[in-house]
Design a protein around this motif. Structure first.
Motif, short mmCIF file in Angstrom:
data_model
loop_
_atom_site.label_atom_id
_atom_site.label_comp_id
_atom_site.label_asym_id
_atom_site.label_seq_id
_atom_site.Cartn_x
_atom_site.Cartn_y
_atom_site.Cartn_z
N GLY A 79 0.46 -1.23 -0.02
CA GLY A 79 0.21 -0.20 0.03
C GLY A 79 0.78 0.96 0.24
O GLY A 79 0.53 2.55 0.83
N LEU A 80 2.14 0.88 -0.30
CA LEU A 80 2.90 2.22 -0.73
C LEU A 80 3.76 2.19 -1.38
O LEU A 80 4.79 0.94 -1.00
N GLN A 81 5.27 3.00 -1.66
CA GLN A 81 6.66 2.69 -2.26
C GLN A 81 7.10 3.88 -1.91
O GLN A 81 7.85 3.26 -1.07
N CYS A 82 7.32 5.36 -2.03
CA CYS A 82 7.74 6.41 -1.67
C CYS A 82 7.06 6.79 0.09
O CYS A 82 8.46 7.22 0.13
N GLY A 83 6.33 5.90 -0.22
CA GLY A 83 5.43 6.02 1.75
C GLY A 83 5.75 8.31 1.47
O GLY A 83 4.53 7.97 3.55
N TYR A 84 5.76 8.71 1.23
CA TYR A 84 5.07 10.15 1.64
C TYR A 84 3.34 10.86 1.57
O TYR A 84 3.93 11.60 2.78
N CYS A 85 2.96 10.15 1.14
CA CYS A 85 1.01 10.28 1.39
C CYS A 85 1.66 9.16 2.08
O CYS A 85 0.32 9.33 3.40
N THR A 86 2.03 8.26 2.72
CA THR A 86 1.36 7.68 3.24
C THR A 86 1.34 8.09 4.84
O THR A 86 0.14 7.44 5.75
N PRO A 87 1.41 8.68 5.73
CA PRO A 87 0.85 8.72 7.75
C PRO A 87 -0.13 9.82 7.04
O PRO A 87 -1.11 8.91 8.43
N ILE A 95 -4.34 12.31 -2.09
CA ILE A 95 -3.50 12.22 -3.55
C ILE A 95 -2.44 11.09 -2.80
O ILE A 95 -1.48 11.09 -2.68
N CYS A 96 -2.53 9.67 -3.88
CA CYS A 96 -0.54 8.92 -3.62
C CYS A 96 -0.09 9.32 -4.79
O CYS A 96 -0.97 8.32 -6.26
N ARG A 97 1.09 9.64 -5.57
CA ARG A 97 1.68 9.63 -6.92
C ARG A 97 2.07 8.59 -7.30
O ARG A 97 2.57 8.48 -8.34
N CYS A 98 2.61 7.81 -6.42
CA CYS A 98 2.75 6.66 -6.87
C CYS A 98 1.40 5.48 -7.13
O CYS A 98 1.87 4.32 -7.41
N THR A 99 1.16 6.06 -7.10
CA THR A 99 -0.68 5.14 -7.34
C THR A 99 -0.79 3.53 -7.16
O THR A 99 -1.03 2.51 -7.19
N CYS A 100 -1.05 2.91 -5.14
CA CYS A 100 -0.69 2.51 -4.48
C CYS A 100 -2.38 1.96 -4.77
O CYS A 100 -1.87 1.29 -2.67
N TYR A 101 -3.52 3.16 -4.89
CA TYR A 101 -4.61 2.61 -4.28
C TYR A 101 -5.07 1.03 -3.61
O TYR A 101 -5.73 1.24 -2.82
S1 FES Z 1 3.84 6.14 -1.54
FE1 FES Z 1 4.84 7.02 -2.90
S2 FES Z 1 2.82 8.66 -2.62
FE2 FES Z 1 1.84 7.38 -2.07
#
Ligand code: FES
Ligand code: FES
Length: 168
Positions: free
Chosen positions: A105-113, A142-148
């Motif tokens: 459910g995450l890649q870069c993790g920026y949106c995750t918190p 919004i998740c730019r890595c599109t892990c929805y």
């Molecule tokens: S995991 Fe990268 S912006 Fe959501």
């Protein structure tokens, strides 16, 4: 030439992730800046900085709030929770955090918190959500890595496990 008068800073006290903290903030300082700059909390991320992406979400008295749209002075005397509040005291990840990891459910993790905090608040109000309801909740982020897809699976699985653990 007139010198601009520096705005007076106010002492802000709040309960942050269960701890009493204080810091100084000018009246127009944003809560996101106060948490990250004044209180040294880099886990509070900002993206759009105008209320659209949900990245800066924290819980204010248990309810999700965009910290980029909230002044620090508005949080004075209140309870603020960041993603740090989710893990157990021994540092182990919560069930929801583990589910995000398991389902990618995450890649870069920026949106995750912000998403984890919204998801926790959502599950506290709706213990057995439908997939559509989970998707609607996520539409505020919004998740730019599109892990929805992974997020939907993680939130759904967490809800199911909690419901079966609570069943008599
Ligand atoms: S995991 Fe990268 S912006 Fe959501
Ligand atoms: S940074 Fe606050 S909503 Fe985007």
């Amino acid at each position: 030439m007139l010198e601009l008068k520096k705005e007076q800073r106010h002492l802000i006290a709040m309960t942050l992730d269960g701890q009493q903290v204080r810091g100084l903030a000018e009246p127009r300082m944003l809560l996101s800046d106060f948490l990250s700059q004044e209180l040294g909390r880099p886990e509070v991320h900002v993206g759009c900085e105008h209320g659209v992406c949900g990245t800066c979400t924290v819980l204010l008295d248990g309810r999700p709030a965009r910290s980029c749209l909230t002044f620090a002075v508005q949080a004075a005397g209140r309870r603020v929770d960041t993603v740090r509040s989710l893990a157990h005291e021994d540092g182990k990840l919560s069930d929801l955090q583990n589910a995000f990891r398991k389902h990618h459910g995450l890649q870069c993790g920026y949106c995750t918190p912000g998403i984890l905090l919204s998801a926790e608040a959502f599950l506290s109000q709706n213990a057995t959500p439908s997939e559509q309801e989970v998707r609607e909740m996520l539409s505020g982020h919004i998740c730019r890595c599109t892990c929805y897809v992974g997020m939907v699976d993680a939130i759904h699985e967490t809800a199911k496990k909690r419901a079966s653990a609570a069943a008599p």
